[in-house]
Write an enzyme that holds these catalytic residues in place. Sequence first.
Site, mmCIF file in Angstrom:
data_model
loop_
_atom_site.group_PDB
_atom_site.id
_atom_site.type_symbol
_atom_site.label_atom_id
_atom_site.label_comp_id
_atom_site.label_asym_id
_atom_site.label_seq_id
_atom_site.Cartn_x
_atom_site.Cartn_y
_atom_site.Cartn_z
ATOM 1 C CD GLU A 33 14.813 8.891 -17.265
ATOM 2 O OE1 GLU A 33 15.354 8.451 -16.989
ATOM 3 O OE2 GLU A 33 16.065 10.241 -17.550
ATOM 4 C CB SER A 83 -6.488 74.956 -19.599
ATOM 5 O OG SER A 83 -6.478 75.922 -18.954
#
Length: 823
Positions: free
Chosen positions: A90, A459
């Site tokens: 780079e 229940s």
Amino acid sequence: MPRFRRLLRWTLIAFAGLALLAAVALGALYYVISSELPDISTLRDTEMQEPLYVHAADGKLMAVFGESRRYPVTIDQVPQRLRQAFLAIEDARFYEHGGVDYKGTGRAVWLMVTTGSLKVPGGSTITQQVARQFYLSPEVKIKRKLAEMLLAIRMEQELGKDEILALYLNKSFFGNRAYGVAAAAEFYYGKKLDELALDEMASLAGIPKFPSSGNPISNPERARIRRDYILDRMAELGYVSAAEAAAAKAVPMHASPHEPPLEAPAPYVAEMVRQEMIARYGPEAVTRGYRVTTTIDPVLQAAADQAVRDGLRLYDHRHGWHGVERTAEVAADADDATLAKALAGITVQADLLPAIVAATAADGSAEVVLADGRRVALAPGAARWANKNPAALLKRGDVVRVRHGEKEDEFLLDQIPRGQSALVSLDANTGALRALVGGYSFAGNKFNRATQARRQPGSSFKPFVYAAAFEKGFNPASIVLDAPVVFRDRRGNTWSPQNDGGGFRGPMRLREALVQSRNLVSVRMLDAIGVEFARNYITQFGFDQAELPPNLSMSLGTASLTPLSVARGYAVFANGGSRVDPWFIDEVRDRDGQVLSKENPAMACRTCATVGGRAVAGAPQVVDGFNFGALPAPGQAQAPAGEAAQDGPATAAVPAPPAADAKVAPRAIDERTAYQLVSMMRDVVQRGTGTAAKVLGREDVGGKTGSTNDHRDAWFSGFGGPLATTVWVGRDDFRSLGYREYGGKAALPIWIDYMRVALEGQPIAANDPPPGMVKVYVDGSGRMSTEGGGLAEYVKVEDLERMQNSLDFFGPEQDDEAAFDIF
């Protein structure tokens, strides 16, 4: 000659004018551009986007949320050779220029002039790239390029070279949602930066130029060419030797996807955390690097996941094979790779892998191809649960599910269960969520049935009705008639509740009625105490009154409740009567480790009263003339009141109340009522509908089964040790689970498998009668006395004088044909 001089003079004047105009234009351009440039000093305070991390209570990673993967690092954490790899490709003169490399810029200008294109390679330094990444758009314009150069020069004046390089390495995009070199190293190689080999470093350095089309996964050949070029440049610049570069170039490309390793996956809980964090901190909660520690116990969570999967598989296998998922159109000569493409988009659910049938054999076996292209065999016995062999069930092109068997390389044919389940397990004393499962597979359906599904508890709701009745003077020894009854509303509609399985057993004690889950006893009892009283009372368990039906059907569990709310209600029984709030986020830290929030939950305290939200010693109890004195000091023994003080169970030291600054959970019900219901629900396990749980071998395990009409819902809610746990099983489309799929058959096995792991090593939870209770004895005919003879039962002292040996506690029996406003 004079003419030539005049021409030369005018030429010089023209050039000077043009130069002046150019200078003025450049100055104006500089003024315009520079006035629009941002403040470079803000780069020092730049916050990189980081995902949200969710951890279990012991720190194990549960989930990661965020659009991007990023793990910011300091320049000291980046190996020297990795930095050099980026510099080589780079900006080799990075440490020499002042932000703009004029040699590179000159080459770029020459290429633009000669090619006529603005898109030319080179010219941008690392500093310029950082300027573009943080402040500018990627558009190709001369004005943007000038702004980039000016910003780069300013950045070099404001920041050090290492700071700029660190910004570049943390900001750059590396494809596959990886931002920053640390995230790229983890995704492509599953390594930390200091673990990377030279070839891997060079490969990473080559990605930012072509992050999507040139990364080593999407295009390994293009990535290899760029890697080798970078290695040659590193050797040319003296960063590595020629031999090292050659050795690195000889390494084959080997990048592959590596997701962050989840050590304690709990996707339903993780999604709850994500939603709660966004509610607290806004949408940026998933981009600011927050670390969330939950209350989840990873061992218990794993046990819950496994219990739900095994329980649903067992349920589904009871009802046989229900066919392939679909059939794909495949050519007769299609190879395995082509077959595997038919599985694209089909997710793995739990441990069930998608597969497509390649062939069947005469011996009953079959061969299937998995999503990764592997061909595996299904032996003739791979579908034994379906009472057929794979060849009898499958044909080429069928899309099915397979899972690993117990033997190595063994695969079994299976199917995604049609039923669903939810499991919620809370610390009954604090409300902390220890495990939660919202369904069979989060990948298959993200709907969280533990918190979002409202189903009838059947229940398993009865203990709340019993508690309301005990507040009105009923007790476990009270006699209520189990016999037919008909109710009629004002419009003439009638309702005739029935017991499951039919039949009636006449007068019976409430303890036995709960153990045997007798519906008519619950209905008569609710009718006696009044629906409105019961609704108001039951809200103290944490339920919303609007959830509770305003009629007698509430006694049979027709309310629509979430499994989480039911588990919260059962925690009230288990902790001695305090209402605790469920919670699951213990601590939140920012990216720097600073604590943003720390939970301080209200805790249940059996021996505490509260003043201003703080725990204090209990006041003297005076009930119907009996003075039981003040509650004992922390650690001091206290015998049960009345007869229990003389011949009751051995007493134990009362736990010390929380510290003075601790938050104490509000009392929901009388501690004595909680004791009675816990005692009765322990009997449900010992000799009632929950007897399968006796296999756990613990006397502190109790709970209640629940089933609804046509077996649409199956429940088991209960407690043991410090935990209150609820399991629900049903179908999302509300269809029946099937014949005789009761709570004790469909839900209880899941509860048992989970609690077997959860209770390992946990001390037995005591259930000693609290002060204010008297032991009575009930004989076979239902007569009660405080002297020996018959079954022992503890009742509240204020209820003792009101006890009567009558089939109807509150007076003469009502006419069954009388009209009641029950709807």
